[in-house]
Design an enzyme around this catalytic site. Structure first.
Site, PDB file in Angstrom:
ATOM      1  N   GLU A 165     -15.352   2.257 -10.463  1.00  0.00           N
ATOM      2  CA  GLU A 165     -15.323   2.564 -11.899  1.00  0.00           C
ATOM      3  C   GLU A 165     -14.981   1.345 -12.747  1.00  0.00           C
ATOM      4  O   GLU A 165     -13.947   1.317 -13.433  1.00  0.00           O
ATOM      5  CB  GLU A 165     -14.325   3.696 -12.188  1.00  0.00           C
ATOM      6  CG  GLU A 165     -14.641   4.983 -11.459  1.00  0.00           C
ATOM      7  CD  GLU A 165     -13.660   6.110 -11.794  1.00  0.00           C
ATOM      8  OE1 GLU A 165     -12.812   5.932 -12.672  1.00  0.00           O
ATOM      9  OE2 GLU A 165     -13.742   7.169 -11.151  1.00  0.00           O
ATOM     10  N   ASN A 303     -18.926   8.750  -9.244  1.00  0.00           N
ATOM     11  CA  ASN A 303     -17.726   9.574  -9.450  1.00  0.00           C
ATOM     12  C   ASN A 303     -17.988  10.474 -10.646  1.00  0.00           C
ATOM     13  O   ASN A 303     -18.381   9.989 -11.708  1.00  0.00           O
ATOM     14  CB  ASN A 303     -16.502   8.704  -9.765  1.00  0.00           C
ATOM     15  CG  ASN A 303     -16.091   7.841  -8.579  1.00  0.00           C
ATOM     16  OD1 ASN A 303     -16.655   7.957  -7.495  1.00  0.00           O
ATOM     17  ND2 ASN A 303     -15.116   6.988  -8.786  1.00  0.00           N
ATOM     18  N   GLU A 384     -16.388  10.355  -5.667  1.00  0.00           N
ATOM     19  CA  GLU A 384     -15.239  11.120  -6.169  1.00  0.00           C
ATOM     20  C   GLU A 384     -15.744  12.338  -6.922  1.00  0.00           C
ATOM     21  O   GLU A 384     -16.662  12.242  -7.729  1.00  0.00           O
ATOM     22  CB  GLU A 384     -14.379  10.321  -7.165  1.00  0.00           C
ATOM     23  CG  GLU A 384     -13.557   9.236  -6.561  1.00  0.00           C
ATOM     24  CD  GLU A 384     -12.680   8.515  -7.597  1.00  0.00           C
ATOM     25  OE1 GLU A 384     -12.359   9.110  -8.651  1.00  0.00           O
ATOM     26  OE2 GLU A 384     -12.338   7.353  -7.333  1.00  0.00           O
TER      27      GLU A 384
HETATM   28  O1  IFM Z   1      -7.364   9.019  -9.939  1.00  0.00           O
HETATM   29  C1  IFM Z   1      -8.554   8.590 -10.480  1.00  0.00           C
HETATM   30  C2  IFM Z   1      -9.197   7.539  -9.600  1.00  0.00           C
HETATM   31  O2  IFM Z   1      -8.350   6.470  -9.354  1.00  0.00           O
HETATM   32  C3  IFM Z   1     -10.437   7.015 -10.271  1.00  0.00           C
HETATM   33  N1  IFM Z   1     -11.311   8.080 -10.662  1.00  0.00           N
HETATM   34  C4  IFM Z   1     -10.743   9.181 -11.394  1.00  0.00           C
HETATM   35  C5  IFM Z   1      -9.541   9.721 -10.653  1.00  0.00           C
HETATM   36  C6  IFM Z   1      -8.974  10.925 -11.386  1.00  0.00           C
HETATM   37  O3  IFM Z   1      -8.634  10.592 -12.698  1.00  0.00           O
END
Ligand code: IFM
Length: 478
Positions: A165, A303, A384
């Protein structure tokens, strides 16, 4: 009940990140990262939490890997900590590197595929002191660090992700200041984004030079957090334009250079007159950068948590409805991460998770289709997806039906996208266990496994037991 099958070999996993779980921030030569500094800034983290201890994963790693095995995870997505491996961004620290070597061995012995991310936001503070990601040199320091990790683990780790990210690192870090290093410097976010991408491209180039190819069983990619953007009112031109700008500074600022080798023209228009240290962000892009950045990748990590539905200001809704999010924020999170700002996120009426992120699985399907249609991306891994919830541990169990439902709905949407021909090869739940959720500290629980931060006891939640079965059967029963 309907049953839907996943393709044979579909990869099931869970994810976590070094700073969010390891603790042991002073152990074995580690030096501070930007987050160690940021957590001490008054008002930066909800309730003043720090990650000094977090989940003590640094000391409990073998037990945590045993837990992964118990949950039938075929892969574990983790990040390596730059300040552990190259303290202060300098030469290698063998003790820090050894931790990841032991983790890799432990995973392989358990039959779990290591899925390694090189940068999940923990820049050595010493490099930030030299300008951080707004300094081009940081991209070259990243390459040094990344190759150190590759030289040590490349014999055992096949899947390499450069950044997690980078939008957060760049725009939360250097535009809104809601994340470390907490800088609120407008278009500096775009400069940081470019240097993050440059670091990515430098690594991919060197990875290939050293023979990292699919023929050798090696794969390299990047994980983005692209969002599906819809205007709040599609008949209101200002909202349509807000959606275009958000899409530009969230999605296209990464997707275009990575998959088309250029930055879209409207980004320049939207930042007209905005300077960082007297220069336009485009002045930081040097000849050859975009060729490196657009080197072909083996996979794209995606994600996804929610879509975004912006409305332009001024907006004639109740002021409370104009807040970007209704959950409790740390005081520093009020600024827009988008250069120029000027839009808000009114409620759309969609259902929300416990902590108020809107649930929109069809936005996930549409996003995956768009990535394929507009960018012809390589195979996708969902690196994610998951839900925060106000979990309660009672009699040794956590009945988190809402989390299971959230994951089921998103898996369904992902299967719909796959039925439309999108090539998705794996899915990692965020997160393996409850952990330090950045600016929200420990207030938000995302884990499949509950962590009691007092005793460090781990308890698989109902969702973990369900996910373990799903992973074993490779089929979704709804
Ligand atoms: O915890 C975070 C992660 O580190 C990066 N993506 C989003 C998750 C939830 O906010």
């Amino acid at each position: 009940m309907t049953t839907r099958e996943f393709p044979p070999g579909f990869l099931w996993g869970a994810a976590a990140a070094a700073y969010q779980i390891e603790g042991a921030v002073d152990a074995d030569g580690r030096t501070p990262s930007i987050w160690d500094t940021f957590v001490k800034v008054p008002g930066a983290i909800l309730h003043g939490d720090t990650a000094d201890v977090a989940c003590e994963h640094y000391d409990r790693m073998p037990q945590d890997v045993a837990l992964m095995k118990q949950l039938n995870l075929a892969s574990y997505r983790f990040s390596t900590a730059w300040p552990r491996i190259c303290p202060d961004g300098g030469p290698v620290n063998k003790a820090g590197l050894d931790f990841y070597s032991r983790l890799t061995d432990e995973l392989l012995a358990a039959g779990i595929t290591p899925w390694l991310t090189l940068y999940h936001w923990d820049l050595p503070q010493a490099l930030e002191d030299d300008g951080g990601w707004t300094n081009r040199d940081t991209a070259y320091r990243f390459l040094d660090y990344a190759m150190t990790v590759y030289d040590a683990l490349g014999d055992r780790v096949d899947h390499w992700t450069t950044h997690n990210e980078p939008w957060c690192s760049a725009f939360m870090g250097y535009t809104s200041g809601g994340h470390a290093p907490g800088r609120q410097e407008g278009v500096a976010g775009v400069v940081a984004a470019h240097h993050l991408l440059l670091g990515h491209g430098l690594f991919v180039d060197e990875f290939r030079r050293r023979g990292g190819t699919a023929d050798d069983g090696k794969a390299v990619g990047i994980t983005l957090n692209p969002t599906m953007v819809d205007p709040f009112d599609a008949d209101r031109p200002a909202d349509v334009d807000a959606a275009r700008r958000l899409d530009g500074f969230h999605n296209r600022v990464f997707l275009d250079p990575l998959f088309r080798g250029r930055y879209a023209d409207d980004l320049a228009g939207d930042t007209e007159g905005m300077l960082f240290r007297g220069r336009r962000w485009q002045d930081f892009v040097q000849d050859g950068d975009l060729e490196l950045i657009s080197s072909p990748l083996d996979f794209l990590g995606v994600n996804f948590y929610h879509g975004d539905v912006p409305a332009a200001l001024p907006y004639d809704a109740e002021p409370d409805a104009l807040l970007g999010s209704r959950i409790e924020h740390s005081p520093r999170q009020r600024r827009s991460p988008y250069p120029g700002g000027g839009f808000v996120f009114p409620r759309t009426g969609l259902p929300t998770t416990d902590r108020d992120w809107e649930i929109d699985p069809d936005a996930f399907r549409r996003l995956l289709v768009r990535l394929r249609d507009a960018y012809a991306v390589p195979p996708i891994y969902i690196t994610e997806n998951g839900a925060m919830a106000d979990d309660v541990l009672e009699d040794g169990a956590v009945h988190d039906a809402a989390r299971q439902q959230y994951i089921e709905q998103h898996l369904g949407a992902m299967l719909d996208a796959m039925a439309e021909g999108v090539d998705v090869r794996g899915y990692f739940v965020w997160s393996l266990m409850d952990n330090f959720e950045w600016s929200y500290g420990y207030a938000h629980r995302f884990g499949l496994v509950h962590v009691d931060y007092g005793t460090q006891a781990r308890t698989p939640k109902d969702s973990a037991l369900w996910f373990a079965e799903l992973a074993a059967r490779n089929r979704l029963c709804q």
